[in-house]
Write a protein that holds these residues in place. Structure first.
Motif, PDB file in Angstrom:
ATOM      1  N   ARG A  47      43.278  59.730 -55.980  1.00 55.65           N
ATOM      2  CA  ARG A  47      42.748  59.946 -57.325  1.00 55.65           C
ATOM      3  C   ARG A  47      43.794  59.362 -58.259  1.00 55.65           C
ATOM      4  NH1 ARG A  47      37.845  60.505 -59.664  1.00 55.65           N
ATOM      5  NH2 ARG A  47      37.996  61.678 -61.598  1.00 55.65           N
ATOM      6  N   GLU A  48      43.374  58.453 -59.101  1.00 58.08           N
ATOM      7  CA  GLU A  48      44.307  57.790 -60.016  1.00 58.08           C
ATOM      8  C   GLU A  48      44.050  58.253 -61.441  1.00 58.08           C
ATOM      9  OE1 GLU A  48      45.649  53.427 -59.772  1.00 58.08           O
ATOM     10  OE2 GLU A  48      44.107  53.435 -61.346  1.00 58.08           O
ATOM     11  N   TRP A  49      45.118  58.585 -62.142  1.00 54.72           N
ATOM     12  CA  TRP A  49      45.081  58.925 -63.564  1.00 54.72           C
ATOM     13  C   TRP A  49      45.896  57.845 -64.260  1.00 54.72           C
ATOM     14  CZ3 TRP A  49      47.192  64.546 -62.663  1.00 54.72           C
ATOM     15  CH2 TRP A  49      46.238  65.299 -61.978  1.00 54.72           C
ATOM     16  N   ARG A  50      45.350  57.250 -65.319  1.00 55.37           N
ATOM     17  CA  ARG A  50      46.072  56.141 -65.935  1.00 55.37           C
ATOM     18  C   ARG A  50      45.826  56.045 -67.432  1.00 55.37           C
ATOM     19  NH1 ARG A  50      42.056  53.458 -62.633  1.00 55.37           N
ATOM     20  NH2 ARG A  50      40.385  52.688 -63.959  1.00 55.37           N
ATOM     21  N   LEU A  73      55.420  64.424 -68.929  1.00 55.07           N
ATOM     22  CA  LEU A  73      54.195  65.113 -68.529  1.00 55.07           C
ATOM     23  C   LEU A  73      54.047  65.088 -67.010  1.00 55.07           C
ATOM     24  CD1 LEU A  73      51.526  66.542 -69.247  1.00 55.07           C
ATOM     25  CD2 LEU A  73      50.505  64.258 -69.505  1.00 55.07           C
ATOM     26  N   LEU A  74      54.305  63.944 -66.396  1.00 59.03           N
ATOM     27  CA  LEU A  74      54.241  63.872 -64.939  1.00 59.03           C
ATOM     28  C   LEU A  74      55.255  64.816 -64.308  1.00 59.03           C
ATOM     29  CD1 LEU A  74      53.241  62.761 -62.274  1.00 59.03           C
ATOM     30  CD2 LEU A  74      54.769  60.786 -62.608  1.00 59.03           C
ATOM     31  N   ASP A  75      56.461  64.854 -64.845  1.00 61.02           N
ATOM     32  CA  ASP A  75      57.484  65.770 -64.333  1.00 61.02           C
ATOM     33  C   ASP A  75      56.992  67.218 -64.366  1.00 61.02           C
ATOM     34  OD1 ASP A  75      59.212  63.633 -63.893  1.00 61.02           O
ATOM     35  OD2 ASP A  75      60.364  63.984 -65.735  1.00 61.02           O
ATOM     36  N   GLU A  76      56.268  67.580 -65.425  1.00 56.96           N
ATOM     37  CA  GLU A  76      55.726  68.931 -65.564  1.00 56.96           C
ATOM     38  C   GLU A  76      54.702  69.241 -64.467  1.00 56.96           C
ATOM     39  OE1 GLU A  76      52.660  71.227 -68.603  1.00 56.96           O
ATOM     40  OE2 GLU A  76      53.872  69.580 -69.406  1.00 56.96           O
ATOM     41  N   LYS A 101      50.459  54.784 -64.428  1.00 59.86           N
ATOM     42  CA  LYS A 101      49.471  55.275 -63.470  1.00 59.86           C
ATOM     43  C   LYS A 101      50.105  56.299 -62.546  1.00 59.86           C
ATOM     44  CE  LYS A 101      47.060  50.836 -63.224  1.00 59.86           C
ATOM     45  NZ  LYS A 101      46.537  49.803 -62.320  1.00 59.86           N
ATOM     46  N   VAL A 102      49.325  57.312 -62.233  1.00 62.00           N
ATOM     47  CA  VAL A 102      49.713  58.324 -61.261  1.00 62.00           C
ATOM     48  C   VAL A 102      48.628  58.338 -60.196  1.00 62.00           C
ATOM     49  CG1 VAL A 102      50.172  60.772 -60.852  1.00 62.00           C
ATOM     50  CG2 VAL A 102      50.857  59.713 -63.023  1.00 62.00           C
ATOM     51  N   GLU A 125      43.464  69.240 -67.328  1.00 61.68           N
ATOM     52  CA  GLU A 125      44.654  69.623 -68.103  1.00 61.68           C
ATOM     53  C   GLU A 125      45.563  68.417 -68.334  1.00 61.68           C
ATOM     54  OE1 GLU A 125      46.667  72.647 -65.883  1.00 61.68           O
ATOM     55  OE2 GLU A 125      45.081  74.138 -66.196  1.00 61.68           O
ATOM     56  N   PHE A 126      45.868  67.694 -67.250  1.00 60.74           N
ATOM     57  CA  PHE A 126      46.776  66.552 -67.348  1.00 60.74           C
ATOM     58  C   PHE A 126      46.214  65.493 -68.290  1.00 60.74           C
ATOM     59  CE2 PHE A 126      48.544  62.470 -66.175  1.00 60.74           C
ATOM     60  CZ  PHE A 126      49.881  62.739 -65.948  1.00 60.74           C
ATOM     61  N   MET A 127      44.947  65.148 -68.092  1.00 65.70           N
ATOM     62  CA  MET A 127      44.354  64.075 -68.907  1.00 65.70           C
ATOM     63  C   MET A 127      44.258  64.481 -70.376  1.00 65.70           C
ATOM     64  SD  MET A 127      44.110  61.512 -66.942  1.00 65.70           S
ATOM     65  CE  MET A 127      43.175  60.388 -68.002  1.00 65.70           C
ATOM     66  N   GLU A 128      43.978  65.739 -70.649  1.00 65.10           N
ATOM     67  CA  GLU A 128      43.927  66.200 -72.046  1.00 65.10           C
ATOM     68  C   GLU A 128      45.303  66.060 -72.699  1.00 65.10           C
ATOM     69  OE1 GLU A 128      42.049  67.210 -75.407  1.00 65.10           O
ATOM     70  OE2 GLU A 128      41.058  66.937 -73.484  1.00 65.10           O
TER      71      GLU A 128
END
Length: 149
Positions: A47-50, A73-76, A101-102, A125-128
């Protein structure tokens, strides 16, 4: 675009879109699938978030406030993402096209449960929060096969 549409159609809501693939004398550690009769077989789904981030005052990524915020945010979220069954997390950053990208890669069988839960609550949550970072744009998600060859 056509390839993306075909892949998207194959990766619809659940793993039921896949048919078991032959192992072709390879040792398989889990569920394997093939996209129709294409020969594209895989055991892992990501699953990619970008998003796109904005450059810093220098014109590059080294002093980009939005890239720094994306990384924070990624660290969180990293401990929560790594806690997903079988998950491996990678981050890709391009200094030229300003991509952040994650990718969360899981074996097919573990990924199915998360996909059926609509990737929540982590993805929403992450995308928001990602959308709330000043200087970011083109926020997208995508499900893709991920296979070491």
């Amino acid at each position: 675009m056509k390839i993306q549409a075909i892949l998207s159609a194959a990766l619809v809501a659940s793993t039921q879109a896949f048919v078991p693939a032959s192992t072709n004398n390879q040792i398989s550690t889990g569920l394997r699938a093939e996209i129709g009769e294409t020969g594209v077989a895989f055991e892992n789904v990501a699953r990619e978030w970008r998003c796109k981030y904005s450059p810093g005052e220098s014109g590059g990524p080294g002093d980009s406030a939005s890239l720094k915020a994306c990384q924070s945010l990624l660290d969180e979220y990293l401990p929560k993402l790594k806690a997903l069954p079988g998950a491996q997390v990678t981050r890709q950053v391009c200094g030229g096209c300003l991509d952040f990208k994650v990718s969360i890669t899981q074996p097919l069988e573990e990924h199915g449960a998360w996909a059926e839960a609509n990737y929540d609550p982590l993805e929403s949550e992450f995308m928001e929060k990602l959308k709330g970072i000043d200087g970011t744009s083109l926020h997208e998600t995508q499900e893709i096969t991920f296979e070491a060859l």
